[in-house]
Design an enzyme around this catalytic site. Structure first.
Site, short mmCIF file in Angstrom:
data_model
loop_
_atom_site.label_atom_id
_atom_site.label_comp_id
_atom_site.label_asym_id
_atom_site.label_seq_id
_atom_site.Cartn_x
_atom_site.Cartn_y
_atom_site.Cartn_z
N ASP A 154 2.63 -4.51 8.06
CA ASP A 154 1.44 -3.69 7.84
C ASP A 154 0.25 -4.64 8.00
OD1 ASP A 154 -0.82 -2.58 6.73
OD2 ASP A 154 0.15 -1.85 4.92
N HIS A 193 0.87 -1.18 0.00
CA HIS A 193 0.00 0.00 0.00
C HIS A 193 0.91 1.23 0.00
CE1 HIS A 193 -2.92 2.86 1.76
NE2 HIS A 193 -3.87 1.99 1.50
N LYS A 207 -10.81 -0.85 10.22
CA LYS A 207 -10.95 -2.04 9.37
C LYS A 207 -11.31 -3.27 10.20
CE LYS A 207 -8.21 -0.22 5.65
NZ LYS A 207 -7.11 -0.36 4.71
N CYS A 241 -4.66 2.23 -3.80
CA CYS A 241 -3.45 2.77 -3.17
C CYS A 241 -2.26 1.83 -3.37
CB CYS A 241 -3.64 3.03 -1.67
SG CYS A 241 -4.81 4.32 -1.32
N GLN A 267 -4.90 -4.98 6.83
CA GLN A 267 -5.88 -5.88 6.20
C GLN A 267 -5.97 -7.20 6.96
OE1 GLN A 267 -8.81 -5.57 4.11
NE2 GLN A 267 -7.29 -4.06 3.54
C1 LIG Z 1 -6.08 0.47 4.61
C2 LIG Z 1 -4.70 0.02 4.49
C3 LIG Z 1 -3.64 0.85 4.87
C4 LIG Z 1 -3.82 2.26 5.35
O1 LIG Z 1 -4.60 2.30 6.51
P1 LIG Z 1 -5.08 3.72 7.06
O2 LIG Z 1 -6.15 3.35 8.05
O3 LIG Z 1 -5.63 4.48 5.89
O4 LIG Z 1 -3.92 4.39 7.67
C5 LIG Z 1 -2.37 0.35 4.75
N1 LIG Z 1 -2.14 -0.89 4.30
C6 LIG Z 1 -3.13 -1.73 3.94
C7 LIG Z 1 -2.80 -3.11 3.49
C8 LIG Z 1 -4.45 -1.29 4.00
O5 LIG Z 1 -5.43 -2.11 3.63
#
Ligand SMILES: *Cc1c(COP(=O)(O)O)cnc(C)c1O
Length: 408
Positions: free
Chosen positions: A202, A125, A228, A366, A205
């Site tokens: 990260d 992302h 999320k 993104c 997800q």
């Molecule tokens: C949504 C997402 C992000 C960014 O999260 P934010 O809540 O916008 O800071 C980063 N990496 C992944 C894989 C995402 O799905």
């Protein structure tokens, strides 16, 4: 199909699912962008503002103590959710993006120097690309990128070849928002540690779908966003190992993060407050606890099992649509279904689906570098959460057939 305890009753927990869009019942398949919130989270938000809104940590009065208690309860709840050893290893941030920036700006600026290498992957992302590029520009570090195969899986051999004494940080996505791929993070971490690199995952997800255990993973930093995981927007956490967080300087200065301020010299507060300058989103943090309780009550295993059934059903069903190609066919996937349809622009598909009340996401998600690697401009993405149903997937398939008729 699994029916735990009963999807109809789960749906009743989410008031927004009653929305009617242009005469059609809302079908919400944009869960990888953000999930909807159950009633207990909404009640916790309004309950906080109605009954104990106060600034935290400094007040002696009753409301301030109650707000502080609830705020810190969420920290311990979060600690349990990811199985962190210590609650002060849980730093409240504004979300995944903010958490990654914290590591880049604090750990990165202090410990990295010219020529050091940072490894990310092709499927990152933007929030796990740009903060590292900013750091590289400032410090003269080198960004290296793990390639993928056409199924959307990391080429682990290539990753291993990249690792060396120069590697200081490996920062990869736990589960891809654009492809659904679940990466072999345990293996990635072990190999990085062998060359002395630190690993950030990260988890934006992965966190709503997969069971998290930062100790079992032995990961150094873990970033996630509550919005999320059925929680409020504008808040997330950074988990970091205590010895690393202790060695890192604060990167935002202000109230709360200090021990003592004089014009000559300021001393910093201890963990986790050192990284929490200013008044945080107290209401959102307080309400986040209820989102985690909600997820744990349903059971992560149950959620994962149900979602993978939805994914399998949808995957089989879209395969019947002529000209449709699934983007992201990794063996291990979370419930994200990305696809392109020959001769149709994803934007047009989304408009037709929206007319049926079906919310999907289109575009690059993104992940522009990933889209260019795959040779596409974007995809249509349907992503499933615990409240989605087979009937809703049937509506999506019907909508896609309709789109094909109209555009094809
Ligand atoms: C949504 C997402 C992000 C960014 O999260 P934010 O809540 O916008 O800071 C980063 N990496 C992944 C894989 C995402 O799905």
């Amino acid at each position: 199909m699994t029916n735990f305890p009963d999807i109809a009753s789960i749906r009743k927990d989410f008031p927004i699912l009653n929305e009617v869009i242009g005469g059609k019942q809302l079908v919400y398949f944009d869960n990888a962008a953000t999930t909807q919130k159950p009633r207990i989270v909404l009640d916790a938000l309004s309950g906080y503002y109605e009954h104990y809104n106060a600034n935290i940590h400094r007040g002696i009065h009753h409301l301030a103590e109650k707000a502080t208690g609830a705020f810190e309860d969420t920290r311990r709840r979060m600690q349990k959710f990811i199985n962190a050893p210590l609650s002060e290893e849980v730093i409240f941030t504004y979300g995944t993006t903010d958490s990654i920036n914290l590591v880049a700006q604090s750990y990165g600026r202090k410990f990295l120097k010219e020529g050091d290498e940072i490894i990310i992957s092709t499927m990152e992302h933007h929030s796990n690309i740009v903060p590292w590029q900013m750091l590289c520009e400032e410090k003269g570090c080198v960004l290296r990128v793990i390639p993928i195969n056409d199924e959307g899986e990391l080429l682990m051999d290539e990753y291993e070849k990249m690792l060396s004494g120069k590697t200081k940080i490996v920062s990869v996505v736990h589960a891809s928002n654009a492809l659904g791929t679940i990466n072999p993070v345990s293996d990635i971490i072990k190999k990085a540690h062998k060359v002395g690199a630190k690993v950030l995952l990260d988890g934006a997800q992965a966190s709503s779908h997969l069971f998290l255990d930062v100790q079992a993973l032995d990961v150094d930093f873990y970033a996630l966003s509550l919005h999320k995981i059925y929680g409020p927007t504008g808040m997330g956490i950074l988990y970091g190992k205590k010895e690393l967080l202790d060695a890192m300087p604060p990167y935002r200065g202000g109230g709360e993060m200090i021990k003592e301020v004089t014009f000559e010299k300021t001393t910093y507060n201890e963990l986790p407050y050192k990284f929490e300058a200013g008044t945080p989103n107290i209401a959102d943090v307080v309400a986040a606890k209820y989102a985690l309780d909600y997820v744990d009550t349903l059971g992560k295993d149950n959620i994962a099992k149900y979602e993978s059934e939805l994914l399998k059903y949808a995957t089989d069903a879209v395969r019947e649509i002529p000209g449709l190609k699934i983007i992201g066919q990794a063996k291990d996937k979370v419930s994200v279904l990305s696809f392109v349809i020959e001769g149709m622009h994803h934007q047009d598909i989304a408009v037709i689906l929206d007319n049926q009340g079906i919310a999907v996401r289109t575009g690059h998600h993104c992940t522009q570098p990933l889209m260019s690697r795959l040779g596409i401009l974007g995809t249509t993405r349907a992503s499933f959460a615990v409240y989605n149903t087979i009937e809703e997937i049937d509506s999506l398939i019907k909508g896609l057939h309709k789109a094909k008729k109209m555009l094809g």
